[in-house]
Design a protein around this motif. Structure first.
Motif, PDB file in Angstrom:
ATOM      1  N   SER A 140      73.529  48.711  17.685  1.00  0.00           N
ATOM      2  CA  SER A 140      72.849  48.816  16.312  1.00  0.00           C
ATOM      3  C   SER A 140      73.004  47.084  15.991  1.00  0.00           C
ATOM      4  CB  SER A 140      73.768  49.281  15.254  1.00  0.00           C
ATOM      5  OG  SER A 140      75.008  48.800  15.159  1.00  0.00           O
ATOM      6  N   LEU A 141      73.753  46.221  16.462  1.00  0.00           N
ATOM      7  CA  LEU A 141      73.750  44.935  15.807  1.00  0.00           C
ATOM      8  C   LEU A 141      72.520  44.254  16.741  1.00  0.00           C
ATOM      9  CD1 LEU A 141      77.160  43.954  15.717  1.00  0.00           C
ATOM     10  CD2 LEU A 141      75.937  44.692  14.088  1.00  0.00           C
TER      11      LEU A 141
ATOM     12  N   CYS B  37      82.626  42.713   7.350  1.00  0.00           N
ATOM     13  CA  CYS B  37      82.777  42.815   8.657  1.00  0.00           C
ATOM     14  C   CYS B  37      82.038  41.474   9.029  1.00  0.00           C
ATOM     15  CB  CYS B  37      81.728  43.903   9.354  1.00  0.00           C
ATOM     16  SG  CYS B  37      79.905  43.908   8.742  1.00  0.00           S
ATOM     17  N   GLU B  38      82.651  40.359   8.967  1.00  0.00           N
ATOM     18  CA  GLU B  38      82.184  38.788   9.115  1.00  0.00           C
ATOM     19  C   GLU B  38      82.093  38.650  10.622  1.00  0.00           C
ATOM     20  OE1 GLU B  38      83.054  34.286   7.558  1.00  0.00           O
ATOM     21  OE2 GLU B  38      84.338  35.857   6.961  1.00  0.00           O
ATOM     22  N   GLU B  39      82.799  39.288  11.480  1.00  0.00           N
ATOM     23  CA  GLU B  39      82.669  38.946  12.841  1.00  0.00           C
ATOM     24  C   GLU B  39      81.279  39.385  13.458  1.00  0.00           C
ATOM     25  OE1 GLU B  39      84.431  36.785  14.866  1.00  0.00           O
ATOM     26  OE2 GLU B  39      85.489  36.243  12.796  1.00  0.00           O
ATOM     27  N   ASP B  40      80.962  40.514  12.790  1.00  0.00           N
ATOM     28  CA  ASP B  40      79.660  41.250  13.319  1.00  0.00           C
ATOM     29  C   ASP B  40      78.556  40.372  12.625  1.00  0.00           C
ATOM     30  OD1 ASP B  40      80.903  43.215  14.835  1.00  0.00           O
ATOM     31  OD2 ASP B  40      80.681  44.734  13.042  1.00  0.00           O
ATOM     32  N   ALA B  41      78.802  39.754  11.398  1.00  0.00           N
ATOM     33  CA  ALA B  41      77.450  39.045  10.925  1.00  0.00           C
ATOM     34  C   ALA B  41      77.617  37.586  11.745  1.00  0.00           C
ATOM     35  CB  ALA B  41      78.035  38.650   9.423  1.00  0.00           C
ATOM     36  N   LYS B  42      78.600  37.117  12.182  1.00  0.00           N
ATOM     37  CA  LYS B  42      78.569  35.794  13.062  1.00  0.00           C
ATOM     38  C   LYS B  42      77.706  36.331  14.241  1.00  0.00           C
ATOM     39  CE  LYS B  42      82.657  33.505  11.264  1.00  0.00           C
ATOM     40  NZ  LYS B  42      84.096  33.172  11.625  1.00  0.00           N
TER      41      LYS B  42
ATOM     42  N   GLN C 165      72.964  35.316  17.904  1.00  0.00           N
ATOM     43  CA  GLN C 165      72.333  36.003  18.710  1.00  0.00           C
ATOM     44  C   GLN C 165      70.880  35.535  18.143  1.00  0.00           C
ATOM     45  OE1 GLN C 165      72.555  37.490  21.653  1.00  0.00           O
ATOM     46  NE2 GLN C 165      74.846  37.011  21.289  1.00  0.00           N
ATOM     47  N   ILE C 166      70.598  35.592  16.940  1.00  0.00           N
ATOM     48  CA  ILE C 166      69.370  35.064  16.175  1.00  0.00           C
ATOM     49  C   ILE C 166      69.033  33.605  16.565  1.00  0.00           C
ATOM     50  CG2 ILE C 166      68.127  34.449  14.030  1.00  0.00           C
ATOM     51  CD1 ILE C 166      69.337  37.039  13.051  1.00  0.00           C
ATOM     52  N   LYS C 167      69.942  32.751  16.491  1.00  0.00           N
ATOM     53  CA  LYS C 167      69.773  31.337  16.735  1.00  0.00           C
ATOM     54  C   LYS C 167      69.714  31.051  18.177  1.00  0.00           C
ATOM     55  CE  LYS C 167      73.073  28.493  15.388  1.00  0.00           C
ATOM     56  NZ  LYS C 167      74.508  27.924  15.140  1.00  0.00           N
TER      57      LYS C 167
ATOM     58  N   TYR D  31      74.894  34.008   5.651  1.00  0.00           N
ATOM     59  CA  TYR D  31      75.413  35.185   5.335  1.00  0.00           C
ATOM     60  C   TYR D  31      76.247  35.219   4.262  1.00  0.00           C
ATOM     61  CZ  TYR D  31      79.424  33.814   8.347  1.00  0.00           C
ATOM     62  OH  TYR D  31      80.514  33.392   8.812  1.00  0.00           O
ATOM     63  N   ASN D  32      76.460  36.306   3.800  1.00  0.00           N
ATOM     64  CA  ASN D  32      77.319  36.568   2.535  1.00  0.00           C
ATOM     65  C   ASN D  32      77.711  38.219   2.561  1.00  0.00           C
ATOM     66  OD1 ASN D  32      78.726  35.645   0.303  1.00  0.00           O
ATOM     67  ND2 ASN D  32      76.916  36.182  -1.230  1.00  0.00           N
ATOM     68  N   TYR D  33      78.794  38.320   1.477  1.00  0.00           N
ATOM     69  CA  TYR D  33      79.269  39.509   1.499  1.00  0.00           C
ATOM     70  C   TYR D  33      78.426  40.422   0.599  1.00  0.00           C
ATOM     71  CZ  TYR D  33      84.242  39.346   2.796  1.00  0.00           C
ATOM     72  OH  TYR D  33      85.421  39.188   3.532  1.00  0.00           O
ATOM     73  N   LEU D  34      78.364  41.871   1.081  1.00  0.00           N
ATOM     74  CA  LEU D  34      77.402  42.647   0.399  1.00  0.00           C
ATOM     75  C   LEU D  34      78.308  43.120  -0.997  1.00  0.00           C
ATOM     76  CD1 LEU D  34      74.940  44.662   0.443  1.00  0.00           C
ATOM     77  CD2 LEU D  34      76.525  46.232   1.607  1.00  0.00           C
TER      78      LEU D  34
END
Length: 289
Positions: free
Chosen positions: A215-216, A242-247, A252-254, A264-267
């Protein structure tokens, strides 16, 4: 004396962005077991650790719209200072916040007939709404008028892509989007739904993957499928604790794309109450939503 840009707490802007942009924030409210909380306060920024713990424990959490009292506290002082106001509001497809602000604006136009107030339904949520604010501020800083900025948001808001995934199907079920059986078997099988915010500003399930990593990776792939001129873009990501997933998504985008920047930020709690912990979303300009 110029104009001020106002948005609401569902735009999920970071404190650094709020200060840099010079925008004002209209807070929404949420309730944990009937105890009232304010989603944003400049004087007392609430830490979300407690909220996400309660959310994971399946506490009773409800939300409400922007209140008139907060419109009065945020918007009226700007008008009293002789400035006009451009409000970029949370999607009307998800909340009555836009309508509440419009109702308040009608009264302010009577009270301050010499001032202009424009309220835009961004049809965006979370940092998708934040991305609309981001570009609006850039245009304002370039010297664009309030009307020109409002027109840009109106003309481009349906190109702000919101692609996201949910980790725990319980919250979709609680919101009425899945049957009880579907939620149970989906969880047992490790099915992760894929969603987006459509042109009507509402959320729709568009597909599913098996396993969190898939999904990521889908979020990362979405930039290639829908993004335009990525090298000139600022990419925004929100995560539901889920900050590790955001990282991971950020890295991957980079690796894959030559984008200008990634933030990125908290929802925030008002949106997370309905999507659940583990929500992860990417926002960018694309060909279509």
């Amino acid at each position: 004396m110029g104009y001020k840009i106002v948005t609401d707490s569902c735009a999920n802007l970071t404190e650094a962005q709020i200060n840099q942009y010079g925008v004002e924030i209209l807070p929404l409210k949420y309730y944990i077991n009937d105890e009232e909380h304010i989603s944003y306060s400049k004087e007392n920024r609430e830490v979300y650790v407690h909220f996400y713990k309660e959310l994971r424990d399946k506490a009773k959490i409800t939300t409400s719209l922007v209140a008139r009292e907060h419109c009065d506290q945020v918007i009226k002082p700007i008008l009293e200072n002789g400035e006009d106001v451009l409000v970029l509001a949370f999607s009307s497809g998800l909340s009555g916040t836009y309508q509440n602000i419009c109702t308040a604006a009608e009264d302010y136009r009577v009270e301050f007939p010499e001032r202009k107030i424009i309220v835009v339904d961004t049809l965006c949520a979370a940092l998708g709404e934040g991305l609309a604010v981001h570009y609006a501020v850039q245009l304002k800083n370039e010297g664009k008028s309030m009307e020109e900025v409002a027109d840009w948001v109106e003309n481009n808001k349906l190109n702000i892509c919101h692609i996201f995934t949910i980790d725990d199907l319980f919250f979709l079920k609680r919101g009425g989007r899945l049957s009880g059986t579907g939620a149970v078997f989906g969880t047992l099988l490790g099915i992760k739904p894929l969603l987006h915010t459509a042109n009507d500003g509402k959320l729709y399930v568009t597909g599913k993957t098996r396993g969190r990593k898939s999904s990521l990776d889908f979020l990362v792939d979405s930039l290639e499928k829908k993004g335009v001129n990525l090298e000139d873009q600022d990419i925004f990501i929100v995560h539901g604790d889920c900050e590790e997933d955001a990282k991971y998504v950020k890295e991957q985008i980079k690796k894959r794309y030559r984008v200008k920047s990634i933030l990125y930020n908290y929802l925030d709690p008002v949106i997370a109450a309905h999507s659940g912990p583990g929500t992860l979303a990417v926002f960018f300009l694309g060909t279509e939503r």
